[in-house]
Design a protein around this motif. Structure first.
Motif, PDB file in Angstrom:
ATOM      1  N   SER A   1       0.840  -1.189   0.000  1.00 37.87           N
ATOM      2  CA  SER A   1       0.000   0.000   0.000  1.00 37.87           C
ATOM      3  C   SER A   1       0.873   1.236   0.000  1.00 37.87           C
ATOM      4  N   GLU A   2       0.307   2.326  -0.494  1.00 38.80           N
ATOM      5  CA  GLU A   2       1.035   3.593  -0.554  1.00 38.80           C
ATOM      6  C   GLU A   2       0.962   4.330   0.776  1.00 38.80           C
ATOM      7  N   TYR A   3      -0.127   4.124   1.490  1.00 46.63           N
ATOM      8  CA  TYR A   3      -0.378   4.868   2.715  1.00 46.63           C
ATOM      9  C   TYR A   3      -1.467   4.174   3.503  1.00 46.63           C
ATOM     10  N   GLY A   4      -1.579   4.544   4.763  1.00 48.42           N
ATOM     11  CA  GLY A   4      -2.708   4.143   5.576  1.00 48.42           C
ATOM     12  C   GLY A   4      -3.604   5.346   5.790  1.00 48.42           C
ATOM     13  N   ILE A   5      -4.901   5.144   5.674  1.00 44.35           N
ATOM     14  CA  ILE A   5      -5.854   6.240   5.853  1.00 44.35           C
ATOM     15  C   ILE A   5      -6.242   6.342   7.318  1.00 44.35           C
ATOM     16  N   THR A   6      -6.100   7.528   7.873  1.00 48.42           N
ATOM     17  CA  THR A   6      -6.355   7.768   9.294  1.00 48.42           C
ATOM     18  C   THR A   6      -7.569   8.690   9.456  1.00 48.42           C
ATOM     19  N   PRO A   7      -8.150   8.746  10.648  1.00 46.65           N
ATOM     20  CA  PRO A   7      -9.354   9.566  10.829  1.00 46.65           C
ATOM     21  C   PRO A   7      -9.128  11.033  10.488  1.00 46.65           C
ATOM     22  N   ALA A   8     -10.143  11.648   9.911  1.00 52.08           N
ATOM     23  CA  ALA A   8     -10.119  13.073   9.586  1.00 52.08           C
ATOM     24  C   ALA A   8     -11.296  13.749  10.265  1.00 52.08           C
ATOM     25  N   ARG A   9     -11.029  14.840  10.932  1.00 49.58           N
ATOM     26  CA  ARG A   9     -12.077  15.572  11.634  1.00 49.58           C
ATOM     27  C   ARG A   9     -12.063  17.066  11.322  1.00 49.58           C
TER      28      ARG A   9
ATOM     29  N   ASP B   1      -2.829  19.048  -0.620  1.00 48.62           N
ATOM     30  CA  ASP B   1      -2.880  17.636  -1.012  1.00 48.62           C
ATOM     31  C   ASP B   1      -2.996  16.791   0.248  1.00 48.62           C
ATOM     32  N   HIS B   2      -4.246  16.566   0.692  1.00 50.48           N
ATOM     33  CA  HIS B   2      -4.498  15.771   1.897  1.00 50.48           C
ATOM     34  C   HIS B   2      -3.861  16.451   3.121  1.00 50.48           C
ATOM     35  N   GLN B   3      -2.854  15.809   3.732  1.00 51.29           N
ATOM     36  CA  GLN B   3      -2.261  16.340   4.969  1.00 51.29           C
ATOM     37  C   GLN B   3      -0.996  17.151   4.725  1.00 51.29           C
ATOM     38  N   ILE B   4      -0.734  17.482   3.472  1.00 50.74           N
ATOM     39  CA  ILE B   4       0.441  18.275   3.143  1.00 50.74           C
ATOM     40  C   ILE B   4       0.018  19.374   2.182  1.00 50.74           C
ATOM     41  N   ALA B   5       0.684  20.519   2.273  1.00 50.07           N
ATOM     42  CA  ALA B   5       0.439  21.607   1.323  1.00 50.07           C
ATOM     43  C   ALA B   5       1.765  22.253   0.963  1.00 50.07           C
ATOM     44  N   HIS B   6       2.013  22.382  -0.315  1.00 49.50           N
ATOM     45  CA  HIS B   6       3.164  23.142  -0.788  1.00 49.50           C
ATOM     46  C   HIS B   6       2.747  24.601  -0.899  1.00 49.50           C
TER      47      HIS B   6
ATOM     48  N   ARG C   1     -14.049  11.885   6.255  1.00 47.42           N
ATOM     49  CA  ARG C   1     -13.734  11.236   7.530  1.00 47.42           C
ATOM     50  C   ARG C   1     -12.409  10.471   7.524  1.00 47.42           C
ATOM     51  N   GLY C   2     -11.711  10.466   6.380  1.00 46.96           N
ATOM     52  CA  GLY C   2     -10.417   9.790   6.316  1.00 46.96           C
ATOM     53  C   GLY C   2      -9.439  10.599   5.494  1.00 46.96           C
ATOM     54  N   THR C   3      -8.166  10.567   5.883  1.00 45.87           N
ATOM     55  CA  THR C   3      -7.146  11.315   5.164  1.00 45.87           C
ATOM     56  C   THR C   3      -5.811  10.591   5.256  1.00 45.87           C
ATOM     57  N   HIS C   4      -4.824  11.131   4.581  1.00 43.38           N
ATOM     58  CA  HIS C   4      -3.486  10.514   4.596  1.00 43.38           C
ATOM     59  C   HIS C   4      -2.473  11.540   4.127  1.00 43.38           C
ATOM     60  N   GLY C   5      -1.228  11.132   4.055  1.00 42.21           N
ATOM     61  CA  GLY C   5      -0.148  12.016   3.633  1.00 42.21           C
ATOM     62  C   GLY C   5       1.038  11.978   4.560  1.00 42.21           C
ATOM     63  N   LEU C   6       0.779  11.659   5.838  1.00 39.42           N
ATOM     64  CA  LEU C   6       1.834  11.566   6.835  1.00 39.42           C
ATOM     65  C   LEU C   6       1.916  10.146   7.370  1.00 39.42           C
ATOM     66  N   THR C   7       2.968   9.840   8.084  1.00 38.33           N
ATOM     67  CA  THR C   7       3.145   8.500   8.651  1.00 38.33           C
ATOM     68  C   THR C   7       2.281   8.356   9.899  1.00 38.33           C
ATOM     69  N   PRO C   8       1.341   7.408   9.926  1.00 32.66           N
ATOM     70  CA  PRO C   8       0.503   7.233  11.120  1.00 32.66           C
ATOM     71  C   PRO C   8       1.353   6.852  12.327  1.00 32.66           C
ATOM     72  N   PRO C   9       0.986   7.322  13.525  1.00 33.45           N
ATOM     73  CA  PRO C   9       1.771   7.000  14.717  1.00 33.45           C
ATOM     74  C   PRO C   9       1.740   5.517  15.072  1.00 33.45           C
ATOM     75  N   ASP C  10       0.654   4.824  14.717  1.00 27.48           N
ATOM     76  CA  ASP C  10       0.523   3.403  15.013  1.00 27.48           C
ATOM     77  C   ASP C  10       0.726   2.601  13.731  1.00 27.48           C
ATOM     78  N   PRO C  11       1.743   1.724  13.654  1.00 24.08           N
ATOM     79  CA  PRO C  11       1.977   0.935  12.443  1.00 24.08           C
ATOM     80  C   PRO C  11       0.776   0.091  12.016  1.00 24.08           C
ATOM     81  N   GLU C  12      -0.121  -0.225  12.950  1.00 24.62           N
ATOM     82  CA  GLU C  12      -1.313  -0.995  12.590  1.00 24.62           C
ATOM     83  C   GLU C  12      -2.198  -0.230  11.609  1.00 24.62           C
ATOM     84  N   ASN C  13      -2.053   1.087  11.576  1.00 21.25           N
ATOM     85  CA  ASN C  13      -2.844   1.919  10.681  1.00 21.25           C
ATOM     86  C   ASN C  13      -2.018   2.481   9.531  1.00 21.25           C
ATOM     87  N   GLY C  14      -0.802   1.965   9.380  1.00 19.86           N
ATOM     88  CA  GLY C  14       0.096   2.450   8.340  1.00 19.86           C
ATOM     89  C   GLY C  14       0.183   1.486   7.174  1.00 19.86           C
TER      90      GLY C  14
END
Length: 479
Positions: A250-258, A296-301, A425-438
């Motif tokens: 996978s390219e990324y894990g999707i984590t909760p977005a609020r 772009d999701h959790q990052i912006a240039h 409700r879901g986003t990505h772009g950064l490394t999730p803190p828990d590998p189970e969600n990465g």
């Protein structure tokens, strides 16, 4: 064994796959049980174009240049996302290195190491032997019809005769769903059966949809994982029949977005971002803006026109709720993102926050493309394209009317997308803190087992799984 003395290899990009979701996927779990499962450490940003480019070249964004799913093309004065030409990516692709290792021409030719690319990005103009990538038909009267680009051209008729037309409107947008993944599975099976490539790259997007719509904690996320696992069964069987080693990653894990964060609106309030108006619609003006963001999701240039505006832009961004870090060029170098295409500043979101592209301050002045699925005209990524506007009580009626106009051959506008990101409700772009969600990598090749692998090391792993002599390829490249 292939004709080139290498092992056939099938690499499946299961977008959004995580160890947590793998529990709902018995077929993929069996693949890992036969071989191994490894934590995959992504690049920053962990988005499609950047990660796929890293996986295929073994280099970070600073080298291959895909700094996000899109960026500000300074030489054009325009923002472009989802460009498709392979020349935008620097570095030698994994199959080109395999060809070099086998004593052949990296560009291909007779008796070459062959590759089929099923919807991995930057496919057009690449040195693959068979290519499938989304490509709508844009008619002169403004209509858009679903289709795909193939190479060789004859492959288009072969696939559509067997599978029907490419289901573009199930590939992204409010109706995105399993049909697109099922079509891609069928296309990959047909290529394995009829063309027998040495390397087959397959992109399966299904998890991307409901995890962004509802979040990874919603029961619908687990259901999407189970549905995808079942849809993959024919592809996994075809790979086994081909005698191939299979890798799923996978390219990324999707984590909760609020929290949607309106970074461009903050820059506009500060007097740094400029717009121009036509027909009561506002458009981003990158030529005159002192600073603006490509979100772009959790990052912006953030592109800052003059050095004297850097301090002011940084101050605005650091005070914005939902921003975790603001990276200058030195900071970007530490994470491998210091490419000329990157913004003078790069903004990283706090946990459960993500960046919108919105720059208008009143929805009355939003451009008409804002309510469309329009991935090429928006100056930033818009996950709200996965929804129909819940605040519009007539949205389904208007969608049905537009569809009727389309079927009758008339021009239509499917302007049903909400003008805010509250539903996401879901986003990505950064490394999730828990590998189970990465992100994760798994394979049915136990001899290659590793507990953890960085995205820049995946290319070399694939070469070893294929049986290509990596050391000789490196020596040849140096010479």
């Amino acid at each position: 064994m292939s004709d080139h003395g290498t092992t056939p290899l099938v690499v499946i990009d299961v977008v959004g796959l995580t160890p947590r979701l793998l529990r709902h996927m018995p077929r993929l779990s069996a693949l890992a049980a036969a071989g191994f499962q490894a934590e995959l450490e992504p690049t920053v940003p962990a988005v499609t174009c950047s990660m796929q480019s890293t996986l295929l070249t073994g280099t970070p964004p600073r080298d291959h240049g895909s700094v996000a799913n899109g960026w500000y093309f300074r030489e054009l004065g325009e923002v472009h996302l989802w460009r498709q030409h392979n020349r935008l990516v620097g570095g030698e692709k994994v199959w080109e290195t395999a060809r070099r290792a086998l004593g052949g021409d990296p560009r291909g030719g007779d008796d070459t190491y062959t590759v089929a690319n099923v919807c991995w990005w930057y496919a057009m103009g690449a040195s693959a032997d068979w290519t499938i990538t989304p490509r709508p038909i844009y008619y002169a009267d403004g209509k858009k019809e679903p289709d795909c680009y193939t190479y060789p051209p004859a492959l288009h008729e072969e696939l559509t005769a067997e599978l029907g037309g490419f289901p573009l409107f199930n590939y992204w947008g409010p109706t995105a769903g399993l049909a697109s993944t099922e079509w891609l599975v069928g296309a990959a099976r047909a290529l394995l059966r009829d063309k027998r490539p040495d390397l087959t790259l397959v992109y399966l997007p299904h998890l991307d949809y409901d995890l962004q719509r509802y979040g990874p904690d919603d029961p619908r996320a687990a259901r999407a994982a189970a549905d995808l696992d079942q849809a993959m069964a024919p592809l996994l069987m075809a790979a086994k029949e081909r005698g191939a080693t299979t890798v799923a990653l996978s390219e990324y894990g999707i984590t909760p977005a609020r929290r949607p964060v309106d970074v461009n609106r903050a820059l506009r309030h500060a007097g740094l971002l400029e717009v121009y108006s036509q027909d009561e619609m506002e458009y981003l003006d990158p030529w005159t803006s002192r600073a603006f963001a490509v979100a772009d999701h959790q990052i912006a240039h953030v592109y800052v026109r003059e050095p004297e505006d850097l301090a002011r832009a940084r101050e605005v961004l650091e005070r914005l709720d939902g921003v975790d870090q603001v990276l200058d060029r030195r900071d970007q170098a530490e994470i491998g993102l210091d490419h000329a295409r990157s913004g003078e500043l790069v903004v990283l979101a706090e946990r459960e926050a993500w960046f919108t592209y919105y720059y208008w301050l009143d929805d009355h002045y939003a451009p008409d493309f804002a309510k469309l699925v329009e991935i090429h005209r928006k100056p930033g990524f818009d996950p709200a394209e996965l929804f129909m506007d819940p605040d519009d009580p007539l949205v389904k009626v208007r969608a049905a009317t537009a569809l009727a106009r389309k079927k009758s051959g008339m021009r239509y506008t499917m302007n049903v997308i909400p003008l805010n990101g509250r539903q996401v409700r879901g986003t990505h772009g950064l490394t999730p803190p828990d590998p189970e969600n990465g992100p994760v990598l798994l394979s049915d090749a136990p001899d290659a087992a590793v507990p953890r692998i960085h995205a820049t090391d995946v290319k070399e792993l694939l070469l070893r799984l294929a049986g290509a002599d990596v050391s000789s390829a490196r020596k040849s490249e140096r010479l």
